[in-house]
Design a protein around this motif. Sequence first.
Motif, PDB file in Angstrom:
ATOM      1  N   UNK A 211       3.149  15.265   1.844  1.00 23.80           N
ATOM      2  CA  UNK A 211       1.846  15.180   1.287  1.00 23.80           C
ATOM      3  C   UNK A 211       1.092  14.442   2.307  1.00 23.80           C
ATOM      4  N   UNK A 212       1.607  13.198   2.917  1.00 23.99           N
ATOM      5  CA  UNK A 212       0.889  12.649   3.636  1.00 23.99           C
ATOM      6  C   UNK A 212       0.731  13.222   4.883  1.00 23.99           C
ATOM      7  N   UNK A 213       1.403  13.804   5.470  1.00 24.20           N
ATOM      8  CA  UNK A 213       1.965  14.565   6.736  1.00 24.20           C
ATOM      9  C   UNK A 213       0.553  15.580   6.710  1.00 24.20           C
ATOM     10  N   UNK A 214       0.657  16.437   5.626  1.00 19.49           N
ATOM     11  CA  UNK A 214      -0.736  17.465   5.430  1.00 19.49           C
ATOM     12  C   UNK A 214      -1.933  17.207   5.397  1.00 19.49           C
ATOM     13  N   UNK A 215      -2.082  15.879   4.600  1.00 22.27           N
ATOM     14  CA  UNK A 215      -3.540  15.239   4.422  1.00 22.27           C
ATOM     15  C   UNK A 215      -3.859  14.779   5.985  1.00 22.27           C
ATOM     16  N   UNK A 216      -2.962  14.121   6.780  1.00 14.59           N
ATOM     17  CA  UNK A 216      -3.328  13.858   8.093  1.00 14.59           C
ATOM     18  C   UNK A 216      -3.719  14.986   8.824  1.00 14.59           C
ATOM     19  N   UNK A 261       0.601   3.336   1.934  1.00 15.16           N
ATOM     20  CA  UNK A 261       1.141   3.676   3.359  1.00 15.16           C
ATOM     21  C   UNK A 261       1.502   4.949   3.800  1.00 15.16           C
ATOM     22  N   UNK A 262       1.754   5.825   2.779  1.00 12.64           N
ATOM     23  CA  UNK A 262       2.027   7.241   2.946  1.00 12.64           C
ATOM     24  C   UNK A 262       0.805   7.956   3.128  1.00 12.64           C
ATOM     25  N   UNK A 263      -0.424   7.612   2.089  1.00 13.38           N
ATOM     26  CA  UNK A 263      -1.469   8.609   1.868  1.00 13.38           C
ATOM     27  C   UNK A 263      -2.555   7.749   3.046  1.00 13.38           C
ATOM     28  N   UNK A 264      -2.620   8.454   4.224  1.00 11.10           N
ATOM     29  CA  UNK A 264      -3.658   8.001   5.303  1.00 11.10           C
ATOM     30  C   UNK A 264      -4.884   8.907   5.228  1.00 11.10           C
ATOM     31  N   UNK A 265      -5.867   8.366   4.831  1.00  5.98           N
ATOM     32  CA  UNK A 265      -7.199   9.080   4.860  1.00  5.98           C
ATOM     33  C   UNK A 265      -8.160   8.550   6.084  1.00  5.98           C
ATOM     34  N   UNK A 287      -6.156   2.122  -1.016  1.00  8.36           N
ATOM     35  CA  UNK A 287      -5.953   3.348  -0.211  1.00  8.36           C
ATOM     36  C   UNK A 287      -7.382   3.167   0.513  1.00  8.36           C
ATOM     37  N   UNK A 288      -8.535   2.935  -0.351  1.00  8.30           N
ATOM     38  CA  UNK A 288      -9.848   2.972   0.239  1.00  8.30           C
ATOM     39  C   UNK A 288      -9.870   1.773   1.009  1.00  8.30           C
ATOM     40  N   UNK A 289      -9.425   0.541   0.748  1.00 10.45           N
ATOM     41  CA  UNK A 289      -9.739  -0.599   1.542  1.00 10.45           C
ATOM     42  C   UNK A 289      -8.827  -0.416   2.818  1.00 10.45           C
ATOM     43  N   UNK A 290      -7.882   0.129   2.805  1.00 10.44           N
ATOM     44  CA  UNK A 290      -7.158   0.411   4.005  1.00 10.44           C
ATOM     45  C   UNK A 290      -7.834   1.428   5.041  1.00 10.44           C
ATOM     46  N   UNK A 291      -8.441   2.327   4.289  1.00  8.43           N
ATOM     47  CA  UNK A 291      -8.836   3.484   5.315  1.00  8.43           C
ATOM     48  C   UNK A 291     -10.472   3.513   4.936  1.00  8.43           C
TER      49      UNK A 291
END
Length: 403
Positions: A211-216, A261-265, A287-291
């Motif tokens: 999932x994380x790869x697809x979003x990226x 760490x897996x959900x990279x927006x 998630x939002x704070x990191x990205x």
Amino acid sequence: MTKVRLPHELIDWIIDHLHDDRAALSACCFVCKAWLASSRYHLFKDICLNYYCDDILALPPPSMFAVAARRLTLSNKKFLPPGIEHFSSINSFYLVVLTPNADMLTRIPLLFSRITLLELNQVRFDSFAHMVQLICALPNLETLTQHICSWIHQEVDQPLAELRLPPRLHTLNVLSLRHHVFLDWFNALDPLPPLSTLRLYNVGEPHVSSMGTAIKRLGGSLQHLTLELCVQNHAGPILFPIPSRNAPLTTSVVCIDFLAGSIDLNHSVNLRSFTLIYGWPKLLHRILLTHARHTQLQHLILTIYEGEDNIPNLDLLDWRELDHFITAPSTAFRLMDFTVRVSAHDRVSFVNQEMVETRFAPLAGAAGMVKFVSEKARLLKVEKSMSMRGPVVLNSWGELVSR
């Protein structure tokens, strides 16, 4: 008295306005012959072919059903019934609870090449490759929904390397126990279709990496993202424990760190809406704070479970930090609304709008931005409103989740 004759275009506009009122449309059919075609156009736009479809299919062409139908559902069939070729003008095709044979998979793209929406609901294919071949053979497909699809041969046979998803595909809705199989194949495609909407449901630990790869990889094309975390699979063990006041801190930190760490927006710079279902506030915040590069993000939705002893998990939100996060000039966010949905496990939720307004909202300076919605009440309302209004009433899962 002078008779007033309305232009036919105005009559069509009035009847179009009644598109969802079956009683009014039925009455319009008996007004005059000129009103009949326009009324039938809406009355018979949704056709379901199942065990009892012989009478409809036996009508000589062009039947009013085949001419008016724009959304066709085929249910509980192993082959395409004779006469279905007369419904070739449809733009939406729903396959529900069936096991297609080789002839069906070959003929569907030939007969319905113009469809823009395909929903596969509890369809059991012979193999994973057969499912991919059907999807890739529809050149005009724009919306694809997969709901609990499976294949008889459990080993994954790789589809032909030259297969590509339709270039116009912009919306993908998937609920599956084997997300990673489809996503691994999806991630290997080059190029990817420019998906603008991605909704993934029942996401468990084995699916997170894919999932994380697809979003990226989707990057800037992605505008709307919905992720539903699988808090419990069908066998019983919890995959992503939802932290509570009594949960061990180490468990909460591990889950949050692993998922965040897996959900990279960072690559989703055009993201306009983000929905996290059965997550928890700290994960969403991380998630939002990191990205924090989402200058386009306007709508945020979080669905959480109600806590123990009828105490709302809204207590887990740091409302002052949330207020600063939304309103501070230093952040790139320009949120228009943040909706919190509260869902009870097996009873009516005790959280209500009054509780939110009196107990939590005063702590948030962004007045009017944070809204509360009862998830159970919302789903009941959506299910009722999304009933197809054709001769056979049927709920479409893909349209249900898009609300």
